[in-house]
Scaffold this motif. Sequence first.
Motif, short mmCIF file in Angstrom:
data_model
loop_
_atom_site.label_atom_id
_atom_site.label_comp_id
_atom_site.label_asym_id
_atom_site.label_seq_id
_atom_site.Cartn_x
_atom_site.Cartn_y
_atom_site.Cartn_z
N HIS A 41 43.00 27.86 38.84
CA HIS A 41 44.12 28.36 39.85
C HIS A 41 44.68 29.38 38.92
N ASN A 42 44.81 29.52 38.10
CA ASN A 42 45.52 30.56 37.00
C ASN A 42 44.66 31.82 37.15
N LEU A 43 43.52 31.45 36.60
CA LEU A 43 42.75 32.77 36.67
C LEU A 43 42.50 33.31 38.07
N GLY A 44 42.56 32.35 39.14
CA GLY A 44 42.32 33.16 40.42
C GLY A 44 43.77 33.77 40.86
N ALA A 45 44.65 33.27 40.59
CA ALA A 45 46.07 33.96 40.48
C ALA A 45 46.29 35.33 39.98
N ILE A 46 45.66 35.22 38.81
CA ILE A 46 45.73 36.44 37.94
C ILE A 46 44.84 37.70 38.58
N ARG A 78 43.87 37.90 41.57
CA ARG A 78 44.77 38.33 42.70
C ARG A 78 45.82 39.26 42.63
N THR A 79 46.49 39.14 41.53
CA THR A 79 47.77 40.09 41.22
C THR A 79 47.20 41.21 40.61
N ALA A 80 46.11 41.26 39.82
CA ALA A 80 45.38 42.42 39.27
C ALA A 80 44.95 43.35 40.57
N GLY A 131 40.29 36.08 47.91
CA GLY A 131 39.45 37.08 48.37
C GLY A 131 39.38 38.30 47.22
N ALA A 132 40.26 38.49 46.44
CA ALA A 132 40.43 39.49 45.43
C ALA A 132 39.31 39.36 44.23
N ILE A 133 38.62 38.52 44.23
CA ILE A 133 37.38 38.28 43.29
C ILE A 133 35.99 39.32 43.80
N ALA A 154 51.15 31.15 33.07
CA ALA A 154 50.30 32.35 32.68
C ALA A 154 50.24 33.41 33.63
N SER A 155 49.76 32.85 34.83
CA SER A 155 49.72 33.78 35.93
C SER A 155 50.96 34.58 36.34
#
Length: 270
Positions: A134-139, A141-143, A171-173, A254-255
């Motif tokens: 979830h942290n990686l996904g949020a990062i 998305r923000t990136a 969906g940012a991936i 972290a995110s």
Amino acid sequence: MRNERTDRNKRQFTPKRQFTPAVPEEENEGQLEGRNALQEALRSGRTIDKVFIASGETDRALQRLAAEAKEAGAVVVPVDRRKLDMMSTTRAHQGVIALAAAREYFSVDDILQEAADRGENALIIICDELTDPHNLGAIIRTAECAGAHGVIIPKRRSVGLTAVVAKASAGAIEHMKVARVTNINATIEELKEKGVWVFGTAAEGSIPMYEADLTGPAAIVVGSEGEGMSRLVQKNCDVTVHIPMKGKITSLNASVAASILLYEAVRQRR
């Protein structure tokens, strides 16, 4: 009148609910079980993140399959058969369970080329052993929202592009280049040689983030959820920065930390 004897008998013979072991969400989605499933995925060119193989397995065919997956870029992890049994949804894993990536990975050069194609100074996030999907996904998305050019993650001791990460990214991936590298420290050195300044985030960072010049080519390193950056990664950063903290809690998720630094870069680059 109620028949108490009948009621007691009904209660006595009511079947008990069977216990089903909980399967970690990030290991359940995008999961391939059994030798044929993994073999066909490799033949089709599908990107495999991680392969769990029964430790002590001596079957040569299974060992060859694991070697093939490793050659294709997957991380092969020997685990106890009981873990495989708990992970399995088919109960027919044949000693191997694989996690397929939700999207293909890019290279570090692809990320730098993305910045060049846009005519912008590179803005990259490096995740040092981040394990929460979830942290990686949020990062990610923000990136993507901040206009960053890519995210870099290590192969080992890190979550990959699982289905859970894809969902958390909203969906940012699909729009963000993610590179998965063998060695984060070697990648940092590579970025430095190509003119990218590397900023590590740490509670004890040498300067507040507002004093960091993020207008040039920059890579922001975010450490793991529990330990932060590893000592060697922190040592290899050009400079470490801290986010000013005014409350009683001394650390951020972290995110969240990545988001704050990314948008400080956006502010400086206006």
